[in-house]
Write a protein that holds these residues in place. Structure first.
Motif, PDB file in Angstrom:
ATOM      1  N   UNK A  15      11.520  16.885  10.283  1.00 46.21           N
ATOM      2  CA  UNK A  15      10.728  15.758   9.822  1.00 46.21           C
ATOM      3  C   UNK A  15       9.424  16.244   9.241  1.00 46.21           C
ATOM      4  N   UNK A  17       6.731  14.872   9.633  1.00 45.82           N
ATOM      5  CA  UNK A  17       5.634  14.703  10.576  1.00 45.82           C
ATOM      6  C   UNK A  17       5.532  15.849  11.559  1.00 45.82           C
ATOM      7  N   UNK A 100      11.261  17.495  -5.223  1.00 45.52           N
ATOM      8  CA  UNK A 100      11.963  16.255  -5.561  1.00 45.52           C
ATOM      9  C   UNK A 100      13.465  16.480  -5.408  1.00 45.52           C
ATOM     10  N   UNK A 104      19.190  11.617  -5.581  1.00 45.30           N
ATOM     11  CA  UNK A 104      18.860  10.202  -5.445  1.00 45.30           C
ATOM     12  C   UNK A 104      19.612   9.381  -6.481  1.00 45.30           C
ATOM     13  N   UNK A 130       8.538  10.321 -11.557  1.00 47.62           N
ATOM     14  CA  UNK A 130       8.511  10.827 -10.182  1.00 47.62           C
ATOM     15  C   UNK A 130       7.778  12.155 -10.088  1.00 47.62           C
ATOM     16  N   UNK A 133       4.054  11.366 -10.279  1.00 46.73           N
ATOM     17  CA  UNK A 133       3.611  10.732  -9.031  1.00 46.73           C
ATOM     18  C   UNK A 133       3.509  11.781  -7.930  1.00 46.73           C
ATOM     19  N   UNK A 134       4.492  12.664  -7.868  1.00 44.48           N
ATOM     20  CA  UNK A 134       4.490  13.688  -6.825  1.00 44.48           C
ATOM     21  C   UNK A 134       3.315  14.646  -6.997  1.00 44.48           C
ATOM     22  N   UNK A 137       0.159  12.854  -5.895  1.00 44.57           N
ATOM     23  CA  UNK A 137       0.125  12.761  -4.429  1.00 44.57           C
ATOM     24  C   UNK A 137      -0.258  14.117  -3.822  1.00 44.57           C
ATOM     25  N   UNK A 147      -3.297   8.817  -0.796  1.00 41.35           N
ATOM     26  CA  UNK A 147      -2.485   8.295  -1.903  1.00 41.35           C
ATOM     27  C   UNK A 147      -1.966   6.922  -1.494  1.00 41.35           C
ATOM     28  N   UNK A 148      -2.006   5.905  -2.372  1.00 39.75           N
ATOM     29  CA  UNK A 148      -2.522   5.910  -3.744  1.00 39.75           C
ATOM     30  C   UNK A 148      -3.970   5.440  -3.861  1.00 39.75           C
ATOM     31  N   UNK A 181      -0.871   6.709 -12.197  1.00 33.11           N
ATOM     32  CA  UNK A 181      -0.124   6.207 -11.045  1.00 33.11           C
ATOM     33  C   UNK A 181       0.491   4.848 -11.357  1.00 33.11           C
ATOM     34  N   UNK A 185       4.465   4.295 -11.612  1.00 36.12           N
ATOM     35  CA  UNK A 185       5.030   3.381 -10.629  1.00 36.12           C
ATOM     36  C   UNK A 185       5.784   2.247 -11.320  1.00 36.12           C
ATOM     37  N   UNK A 188       9.058   3.574 -12.840  1.00 34.13           N
ATOM     38  CA  UNK A 188      10.068   3.829 -11.796  1.00 34.13           C
ATOM     39  C   UNK A 188      10.639   2.505 -11.282  1.00 34.13           C
ATOM     40  N   UNK A 189       9.745   1.558 -11.011  1.00 33.85           N
ATOM     41  CA  UNK A 189      10.204   0.268 -10.462  1.00 33.85           C
ATOM     42  C   UNK A 189      11.108  -0.446 -11.444  1.00 33.85           C
TER      43      UNK A 189
ATOM     44  N   UNK B 207      13.727   4.107  -2.452  1.00 30.66           N
ATOM     45  CA  UNK B 207      13.661   5.410  -3.096  1.00 30.66           C
ATOM     46  C   UNK B 207      12.451   5.596  -3.984  1.00 30.66           C
ATOM     47  N   UNK B 208      11.480   4.729  -3.883  1.00 24.54           N
ATOM     48  CA  UNK B 208      10.314   4.880  -4.746  1.00 24.54           C
ATOM     49  C   UNK B 208       9.530   6.129  -4.357  1.00 24.54           C
ATOM     50  N   UNK B 209       9.192   6.923  -5.344  1.00 22.67           N
ATOM     51  CA  UNK B 209       8.401   8.123  -5.107  1.00 22.67           C
ATOM     52  C   UNK B 209       7.030   7.741  -4.569  1.00 22.67           C
ATOM     53  N   UNK B 210       6.557   6.562  -4.974  1.00 23.09           N
ATOM     54  CA  UNK B 210       5.225   6.128  -4.558  1.00 23.09           C
ATOM     55  C   UNK B 210       5.235   5.453  -3.191  1.00 23.09           C
ATOM     56  N   UNK B 212       4.808   4.708   0.525  1.00 24.15           N
ATOM     57  CA  UNK B 212       4.002   5.338   1.573  1.00 24.15           C
ATOM     58  C   UNK B 212       4.382   4.815   2.955  1.00 24.15           C
ATOM     59  N   UNK B 235      19.287  11.877   5.793  1.00 21.61           N
ATOM     60  CA  UNK B 235      18.897  11.290   4.511  1.00 21.61           C
ATOM     61  C   UNK B 235      17.578  10.519   4.637  1.00 21.61           C
ATOM     62  N   UNK B 237      15.355  10.419   7.359  1.00 22.61           N
ATOM     63  CA  UNK B 237      14.281  11.027   8.146  1.00 22.61           C
ATOM     64  C   UNK B 237      13.348   9.933   8.684  1.00 22.61           C
ATOM     65  N   UNK B 239      10.936   7.412  10.867  1.00 22.98           N
ATOM     66  CA  UNK B 239       9.844   7.620  11.813  1.00 22.98           C
ATOM     67  C   UNK B 239      10.135   6.951  13.146  1.00 22.98           C
TER      68      UNK B 239
END
Lengths: 645, 372
Positions: A15, A17, A100, A104, A130, A133-134, A137, A147-148, A181, A185, A188-189, B207-210, B212, B235, B237, B239
């Motif tokens: 993970x 984290x 990345x 996906x 992406x 954005x990466x 970030x 971020x953001x 950003x 965003x 992507x959306x 799947x959004x890269x942004x 959070x 896939x 992960x 929390x």
């Protein structure tokens, strides 16, 4: 009662984290597999599933590098190799790594009902959004910003603006972080909303996408700024799991990545797919070494047996702290798997040695020729004696079957024995000994590492089973050393489990099992020969590369009964690491695709763990394996003796 | 906070007399056709609902629309002996279907399985085809029989119908029927596990890269799913994990058995907290729906100060319970992920006639007059 955690079962270290645990348990030996030219051209990492591509990339993400650079105390073993590679310099990062995953949504972009070209443009647009954005970030992370929320603190500055870079910039909404950003965003959306729409969607093909990966061009031409100050790092874009892309997407992407005009570091990883064309690019002008670096992780590791040492190192790191905490001692995990060879006889040494001794003495008649060998064998004791008698049985059998016999046979001396035997013969003899007398065989740190089959996940899972046994010993307040008999039993159970799970886990699983059973039957037959001609034993098969080409051709394989099923079985078996494949292996002026069983399946069939032994089969023969009823189960005898508690 | 299906309409067959017909009759349109949708599956339950539907007294014009399913109907089909059982059963079902429709005087219509690069796209494309081809024109009642439809198909299909209804482009009674038989579930073996990922139409920003938000994963547990669960865990992960167990259930110890089956996986590997388990009635998808909506509210609103979260769902249990997941995901725009089976086979030597005696239909009324 106190409860103990098994560090091999916990997936927490994977993970984000728990990055510290991941870094602490990461074996730095893996970094030796990387080439020197990492930063100025495309680096393609290829390996079988589970060999560690993703973990390797994860090590170079910005969060990982920050920890490694700043915490010398905790990560001193990683700091050196990472510095030598140039990713960090003292406590400063040199590269801003972003990771990345290409597994996906990208492939689904091909199913929009638009032209292939339009799909590719969409693919680049999504990937561009992406990547940017990466990077944003990652830059904020480097500066400890959020971020953001703090996107406005970041910006790009094109070093030498041109109309071309201006046009690229406009595609990303500008150079300041907030606009970047927002634009990325939104892009992507928009694409994902259409991808997710259950109601029919309309596309205007002219509004679609990007003709190139503009993010890479922009990042090549621009400095990264934070609060107006240049960040002294260069971007490193890591794209993982390229095999998940559609073939045209993969080709288009590689064409973009290979461009030598790009001035940013870029890595790309994909699974080894032995049954499809994996050329980097079809153009001859692209040369490995000049335009890109191809790193096949297993080949590099296998070349000097580094991979097994790496696995043991990872296991020791994972287990070190828990073992210290639970036992109060500092002991390496692999040391707790070591044993004296005599333990393999398990108290039956005398009867085993006597049985072998008698058999060999009988078959060695007339004894004169082998007197020296036999005299030396009688002086040995314990497991060494048992192994040597079994080894002698093989050598004497071979000698008796040799074609050219002398008129007056001389006594064979020790020098002849040394010439005629080898580590491979001893390994084969050890396995035969284990089978005949129900002795443990699959035990010890080195063999356990081999059972990992170059798959880190599989190895850690097996270590988890062994550590579970150690925890049982700890609970009983005993030293957590596991006997070879117990290790062998645990390995046997893991092997059975892997076999049983194949139909559930692997598409065309039953066809895969049919192939494996046929291969194992063939191998067992070969290995049962008294002369052990393919010591340490057969564990694989091989197909001529020309026949591999036939198998890859849908029309040609249709003409061969069973070939279609074989193709799918092999493809899925490779993809799920049930078998591993080596291409272009030369034997007697012919080129072969060699197919090996996953080492962890070998105990189930009583096969040895060494690589090297294989028997080639024709395509028609292999295809026939997949027809009709599966052959009779090729299963070795299990150890049935009760274990002492 | 109101929920779409706070009050709901559902009927189970009881063992003495049919129950679902009452719901179907109640939903018959004054004007318009009744459309019955089903999959061309191998499952022995494929035609149970349709047979009962066609036996109903004809009170409105009827259409039957079948959906082609891989691997029996696609360019991806492989002549594979391992699919022999399921292939033969699917063929037999289709022959039986043809006879049923002929006797009922209904011309068969079908949506073939699409040619796709990404198998997960198929559900979305079939749903779009349903609308594009005009199959919903002049339809006053839709009955979706999910008994033979895999999750990757029936989720997008039902989602599309609800969405089309919400967009006011479609005004019909939407009902879903499922034929349950736990004994049959036990003898159908999943073959091969596909890659993990969101079900199309239910990605909902996962799947959004942004992104959070922290991920809270709520898998609805069923027997024998450790491979899929492990794949999804790797896939996502997540929390936090909130596994859903079926309770109450026909077998009172079913939840315990599942807890035991997944003890190592959940507690050792995934570090799930024992206090995070959620319980939902085994045969009431609306109970599960409520539990999941509450879960989303708990993390989304009550724990908002701790940071944004995204509740992600997956279903590994019965078709009936999977509908509860679908409803929660649809209403709250929650992502649903799956690691779908690539094929199915029947355990050999099984007396299907004996097992199919325990078939039981359930019908859910999801949209239309009861909710107006």
């Amino acid at each position: 009662m106190r409860s103990y955690q098994n560090p091999f079962h916990s997936k927490a270290s994977e993970q984000q984290r728990d990055l510290r645990t991941f870094l602490r348990t990461y074996g730095p030996g893996a970094l030796n597999l990387l080439p020197e030219t990492l930063w100025d051209r495309l680096v393609v990492l290829r390996s079988a599933p589970g060999a560690g591509k993703t973990s390797l990339m994860r090590l170079f993400t910005v969060k990982s590098l920050i920890l490694v650079a700043e915490d010398l105390e905790d990560f001193k073993e990683l700091h050196g190799p990472v510095s030598e590679l140039g990713a960090i310099n003292g406590q400063k990062l040199q590269f801003l790594g972003v990771h990345l995953n290409l597994g996906r949504d990208y492939r689904a972009l091909m199913d929009f009902g638009i032209s292939e070209q339009a799909s590719c443009r969409l693919f680049f647009r999504l990937l561009d959004a992406r990547i940017m954005t990466a990077v944003l970030r990652a830059a904020l992370c480097l500066a400890n910003r959020v971020f953001p929320d703090n996107a406005g603190d970041f910006s790009l500055r094109v070093r030498n603006p041109t109309p071309s870079t201006d046009q690229i910039t406009s595609r990303f909404g500008g150079l300041d972080g907030r606009s970047l950003q927002a634009a990325c965003s939104t892009a992507e959306k928009r694409i994902l909303e259409k991808l997710d729409s259950l109601l029919p969607v309309q596309w205007d093909e002219h509004e679609l996408g990007h003709a190139e990966l503009y993010s890479l061009h922009l990042l090549s031409e621009a400095d990264l700024l934070l609060d107006g100050q240049v960040l002294p790092v260069k971007p490193l874009v890591m794209l993982d799991d390229g095999h998940a892309l559609a073939p045209t997407q993969r080709q288009s992407l590689l064409k973009q990545l290979i461009n030598r005009e790009l001035a940013i570091a870029r890595w790309y990883s994909e699974r080894n797919e032995a049954l499809s064309s994996q050329e980097i690019l079809s153009e001859e002008s692209q040369r490995e070494g000049r335009d890109y670096e191809l790193v096949v992780l297993e080949n590099k590791a296998r070349a000097d047996s580094r991979f097994e040492k790496l696995l043991i190192d990872i296991a020791n790191r994972r287990a070190f702290l828990p073992l210290a905490r639970y036992t109060g001692q500092h002991e390496d995990f692999d040391r707790l798997l070591d044993f004296d060879d005599d333990e393999l006889l398990g108290g039956h040494g005398t009867e085993v040695i006597d049985a072998l001794h008698e058999r060999v003495e009988t078959m060695a008649q007339p004894i004169d020729r082998y007197r020296t060998w036999l005299d030396d064998a009688r002086r040995l004791q314990g497991y060494e004696a048992a192994l040597h008698w079994r080894e002698l049985e093989v050598l004497i059998t071979r000698d008796k079957q040799r074609q050219q016999r002398e008129l007056f046979e001389q006594t064979l001396e020790n020098e002849e024995l040394r010439q005629r035997t080898s580590a491979a013969v001893r390994e084969a003899a050890a396995l035969a000994l284990a089978h005949e007398f129900h002795l443990p065989h699959y035990a010890g740190g080195s063999r356990i590492a081999k059972l990992g089959s170059h798959n880190i996940e599989q190895f850690l899972s097996l270590c988890g089973d062994l550590f579970g046994e150690m925890l049982a010993e700890i609970t009983l307040q005993r030293r957590p050393k596991i006997s070879p008999l117990r290790q062998d039993r645990i390995v046997g159970q893991a092997s059975s489990r892997l076999w049983r799970e194949i139909p559930r886990r692997v598409p065309h699983g039953r066809a895969v099992q049919q192939f494996i059973q046929a291969l194992a039957s063939m191998a067992q037959k070969e290995n049962a020969k008294p002369t052990m001609p393919y010591a340490p034993g057969v564990t694989g098969t091989a197909l001529l590369m020309t026949e591999r080409s036939t198998l890859l051709d849908p029309e040609k394989r249709e003409a061969i009964p069973g070939a279609e099923r074989l193709f799918h079985a092999l493809s899925e078996a490779i993809a799920h690491n049930i078998i591993s494949v080596e291409l272009d292996q030369r034997v007697k002026n012919r080129s072969y695709m060699v197919i090996y069983l996953n080492r962890l399946l070998c105990p189930y069939f009583g096969l040895p763990l060494g690589r090297g032994g294989y028997r080639e089969k024709s395509l028609r023969t292999m295809a026939q394996w997949l027809l009709g009823s599966p052959p009779s189960r090729a299963r070795s005898d299990e150890v049935t003796e009760e274990l002492p508690l | 906070m109101s929920m779409c299906w706070n009050d709901y309409v559902m009927v189970h067959d009881d063992l003495t007399s049919g129950g679902v017909e009452s719901l179907w009759k109640a939903g018959l349109p004054d004007n318009g056709t009744v459309l019955y949708l089903l999959g061309e599956g191998f499952d022995p339950r494929t035609l149970v609902g349709l047979t009962r539907f066609l036996d109903m007294v004809e009170q409105a014009p009827r259409k039957v629309l079948t959906i082609g399913l891989a691997p029996h109907d696609s360019d991806n089909r492989v002549p594979d002996a391992a699919h022999g059982d399921s292939f033969r059963l699917a063929q037999a079902n289709m022959e039986q279907l043809a006879k049923l429709l002929e006797n009922a005087g209904i011309s068969p219509e079908r949506i073939p399985y699409p040619t796709v690069t990404e198998p997960k796209s198929s559900g979305r494309l079939i749903a779009q085809q349903l609308i594009k081809d005009g199959h919903l024109d002049k339809v006053g009642q839709v009955i979706v029989d999910v008994s033979a439809l895999p999750t990757g198909i029936h989720f997008p299909l039902i989602g599309a119908l609800l969405e089309y209804q919400r967009a006011s482009r479609f005004h019909a009674e939407i009902q879903v029927v499922v034929c349950e038989n736990p004994q049959l579930d036990d003898v159908i073996l999943n073959e091969g596990t596909g890659p993990s990922g969101p079900i199309h139409g239910f990605r909902n920003g996962l799947d959004l890269e942004s992104r959070t938000a922290n991920i809270v994963w709520a898998p609805v547990l069923g027997k024998g799913e450790s491979i899929a669960l492990r794949s999804l865990y790797n896939y996502l992960k997540p929390d936090e994990i909130c596994p859903v167990l079926p309770f109450p259930a026909a077998r009172p110890r079913r939840a315990d058995d599942l807890g035991l089956e997944y003890r190592d996986l959940l507690f050792e590997e995934m570090a799930a907290e024992p206090g995070n388990f959620i319980y939902a009635h085994e045969t009431n998808p609306f109970d599960l729906y409520r539990a999941l909506v509450h879960l989303d509210r708990h993390y989304g609103e009550d724990l908002k100060p701790l940071g944004p979260t995204k509740v992600v769902l997956s279903t590994h249990s019965s078709k009936l319970l999977s509908l509860g997941v679908l409803l929660a995901a649809y209403e709250k725009e929650l992502p649903v992920v799956s690691a779908a089976s690539m094929g199915y086979a029947l355990n050999g030597g099984v007396d299907l006639d004996a097992i199919t005696k325990h078939n039981r239909l359930t019908c859910l009324w999801l949209a239309g007059s009861p909710y107006q």
